[in-house]
Design a protein around this motif. Structure first.
Motif, PDB file in Angstrom:
ATOM      1  N   THR A   1      -4.281   5.899 -12.524  1.00  0.00           N
ATOM      2  CA  THR A   1      -2.928   5.826 -11.970  1.00  0.00           C
ATOM      3  C   THR A   1      -2.745   4.462 -11.309  1.00  0.00           C
ATOM      4  OG1 THR A   1      -3.605   6.664  -9.821  1.00  0.00           O
ATOM      5  CG2 THR A   1      -2.918   8.310 -11.474  1.00  0.00           C
ATOM      6  N   TRP A   2      -1.508   4.101 -11.004  1.00  0.00           N
ATOM      7  CA  TRP A   2      -1.257   2.846 -10.281  1.00  0.00           C
ATOM      8  C   TRP A   2      -1.918   2.885  -8.919  1.00  0.00           C
ATOM      9  CZ3 TRP A   2      -0.397  -1.506 -12.328  1.00  0.00           C
ATOM     10  CH2 TRP A   2       0.346  -1.618 -13.487  1.00  0.00           C
ATOM     11  N   GLU A   3      -1.916   4.057  -8.287  1.00  0.00           N
ATOM     12  CA  GLU A   3      -2.549   4.171  -6.974  1.00  0.00           C
ATOM     13  C   GLU A   3      -4.046   3.868  -7.067  1.00  0.00           C
ATOM     14  OE1 GLU A   3      -0.516   6.518  -8.272  1.00  0.00           O
ATOM     15  OE2 GLU A   3       1.223   6.289  -6.959  1.00  0.00           O
ATOM     16  N   LYS A   4      -4.708   4.424  -8.081  1.00  0.00           N
ATOM     17  CA  LYS A   4      -6.140   4.172  -8.260  1.00  0.00           C
ATOM     18  C   LYS A   4      -6.395   2.703  -8.603  1.00  0.00           C
ATOM     19  CE  LYS A   4      -7.735   8.204  -7.412  1.00  0.00           C
ATOM     20  NZ  LYS A   4      -8.566   8.460  -6.251  1.00  0.00           N
ATOM     21  N   HIS A   5      -5.509   2.124  -9.394  1.00  0.00           N
ATOM     22  CA  HIS A   5      -5.635   0.709  -9.737  1.00  0.00           C
ATOM     23  C   HIS A   5      -5.533  -0.156  -8.484  1.00  0.00           C
ATOM     24  CE1 HIS A   5      -5.309  -2.950 -12.097  1.00  0.00           C
ATOM     25  NE2 HIS A   5      -4.242  -3.267 -11.408  1.00  0.00           N
ATOM     26  N   VAL A   6      -4.561   0.132  -7.638  1.00  0.00           N
ATOM     27  CA  VAL A   6      -4.389  -0.625  -6.392  1.00  0.00           C
ATOM     28  C   VAL A   6      -5.589  -0.422  -5.471  1.00  0.00           C
ATOM     29  CG1 VAL A   6      -2.994  -0.813  -4.287  1.00  0.00           C
ATOM     30  CG2 VAL A   6      -1.876  -0.677  -6.524  1.00  0.00           C
ATOM     31  N   GLU A   7      -6.085   0.806  -5.370  1.00  0.00           N
ATOM     32  CA  GLU A   7      -7.267   1.069  -4.533  1.00  0.00           C
ATOM     33  C   GLU A   7      -8.459   0.233  -5.000  1.00  0.00           C
ATOM     34  OE1 GLU A   7      -8.189   5.236  -4.471  1.00  0.00           O
ATOM     35  OE2 GLU A   7      -6.232   5.762  -3.631  1.00  0.00           O
ATOM     36  N   ARG A   8      -8.704   0.210  -6.312  1.00  0.00           N
ATOM     37  CA  ARG A   8      -9.826  -0.579  -6.844  1.00  0.00           C
ATOM     38  C   ARG A   8      -9.608  -2.065  -6.592  1.00  0.00           C
ATOM     39  NH1 ARG A   8      -9.680   3.347 -10.992  1.00  0.00           N
ATOM     40  NH2 ARG A   8      -8.340   2.060 -12.279  1.00  0.00           N
ATOM     41  N   TYR A   9      -8.398  -2.532  -6.809  1.00  0.00           N
ATOM     42  CA  TYR A   9      -8.066  -3.943  -6.612  1.00  0.00           C
ATOM     43  C   TYR A   9      -8.271  -4.337  -5.152  1.00  0.00           C
ATOM     44  CZ  TYR A   9      -5.366  -8.268  -6.704  1.00  0.00           C
ATOM     45  OH  TYR A   9      -4.971  -9.566  -6.600  1.00  0.00           O
ATOM     46  N   MET A  10      -7.747  -3.538  -4.247  1.00  0.00           N
ATOM     47  CA  MET A  10      -7.878  -3.855  -2.822  1.00  0.00           C
ATOM     48  C   MET A  10      -9.330  -3.789  -2.365  1.00  0.00           C
ATOM     49  SD  MET A  10      -4.983  -4.853  -1.938  1.00  0.00           S
ATOM     50  CE  MET A  10      -5.303  -5.035  -0.195  1.00  0.00           C
ATOM     51  N   SER A  11     -10.095  -2.883  -2.918  1.00  0.00           N
ATOM     52  CA  SER A  11     -11.512  -2.803  -2.590  1.00  0.00           C
ATOM     53  C   SER A  11     -12.231  -4.084  -3.016  1.00  0.00           C
ATOM     54  CB  SER A  11     -12.145  -1.591  -3.276  1.00  0.00           C
ATOM     55  OG  SER A  11     -13.535  -1.592  -3.088  1.00  0.00           O
ATOM     56  N   LEU A  12     -11.935  -4.556  -4.211  1.00  0.00           N
ATOM     57  CA  LEU A  12     -12.552  -5.794  -4.686  1.00  0.00           C
ATOM     58  C   LEU A  12     -12.114  -6.997  -3.851  1.00  0.00           C
ATOM     59  CD1 LEU A  12     -12.262  -5.208  -8.533  1.00  0.00           C
ATOM     60  CD2 LEU A  12     -14.346  -5.174  -7.156  1.00  0.00           C
ATOM     61  N   VAL A  13     -10.829  -7.058  -3.526  1.00  0.00           N
ATOM     62  CA  VAL A  13     -10.328  -8.153  -2.688  1.00  0.00           C
ATOM     63  C   VAL A  13     -10.990  -8.103  -1.314  1.00  0.00           C
ATOM     64  CG1 VAL A  13      -8.278  -9.045  -1.488  1.00  0.00           C
ATOM     65  CG2 VAL A  13      -8.128  -8.413  -3.899  1.00  0.00           C
ATOM     66  N   SER A  14     -11.125  -6.931  -0.748  1.00  0.00           N
ATOM     67  CA  SER A  14     -11.758  -6.782   0.561  1.00  0.00           C
ATOM     68  C   SER A  14     -13.202  -7.260   0.527  1.00  0.00           C
ATOM     69  CB  SER A  14     -11.713  -5.331   1.023  1.00  0.00           C
ATOM     70  OG  SER A  14     -10.384  -4.927   1.215  1.00  0.00           O
ATOM     71  N   GLN A  15     -13.911  -6.956  -0.542  1.00  0.00           N
ATOM     72  CA  GLN A  15     -15.298  -7.409  -0.673  1.00  0.00           C
ATOM     73  C   GLN A  15     -15.375  -8.931  -0.732  1.00  0.00           C
ATOM     74  OE1 GLN A  15     -17.218  -5.447  -3.991  1.00  0.00           O
ATOM     75  NE2 GLN A  15     -16.381  -3.470  -3.367  1.00  0.00           N
ATOM     76  N   VAL A  16     -14.454  -9.548  -1.462  1.00  0.00           N
ATOM     77  CA  VAL A  16     -14.437 -11.010  -1.561  1.00  0.00           C
ATOM     78  C   VAL A  16     -14.120 -11.621  -0.206  1.00  0.00           C
ATOM     79  CG1 VAL A  16     -13.214 -12.992  -2.560  1.00  0.00           C
ATOM     80  CG2 VAL A  16     -13.884 -11.068  -4.012  1.00  0.00           C
TER      81      VAL A  16
END
Length: 101
Positions: free
Chosen positions: A76-91
């Motif tokens: 879903t878009w929500e899951k996509h955003v969650e994964r994206y934000m998680s990766l951005v947060s790690q960076v």
């Protein structure tokens, strides 16, 4: 199609699939569990996979329900955003953030 949007659309609508065992489809089916992967150069393998899905009502229903459930859980878009934000947060966490002046 390299990503496999048609496979996700099939999963979301409860349609079991037979898809190539290479690239994106293999990853999508491993998550959605809504069909059978085949070697696209092996016609008997494709025929068998289609026959197995079309003639076994329990298999059809299992793939259908799994596809609907798993596509809504993972794609879903929500899951996509969650994964994206998680990766951005790690960076961001791995870098020193400059002080604002």
């Amino acid at each position: 199609e390299p990503f496999g949007l048609t496979l996700l659309e099939a999963a979301a609508s409860g349609l079991p699939v037979v898809a190539t065992n290479a690239g994106g489809p293999a990853e999508i089916l491993s998550i959605c569990q809504n069909g059978i992967l085949v070697n696209p150069k092996e016609i008997p393998e494709i025929q068998t996979a289609l026959k197995n899905i079309l003639t076994d009502e329990d298999r059809w229903m299992s793939y259908s329900h799994a596809g609907i459930r798993n596509v809504s859980e993972h794609y879903t878009w929500e899951k996509h955003v969650e994964r994206y934000m998680s990766l951005v947060s790690q960076v961001v966490a791995s870098k020193q953030i400059p002080a604002l002046v």
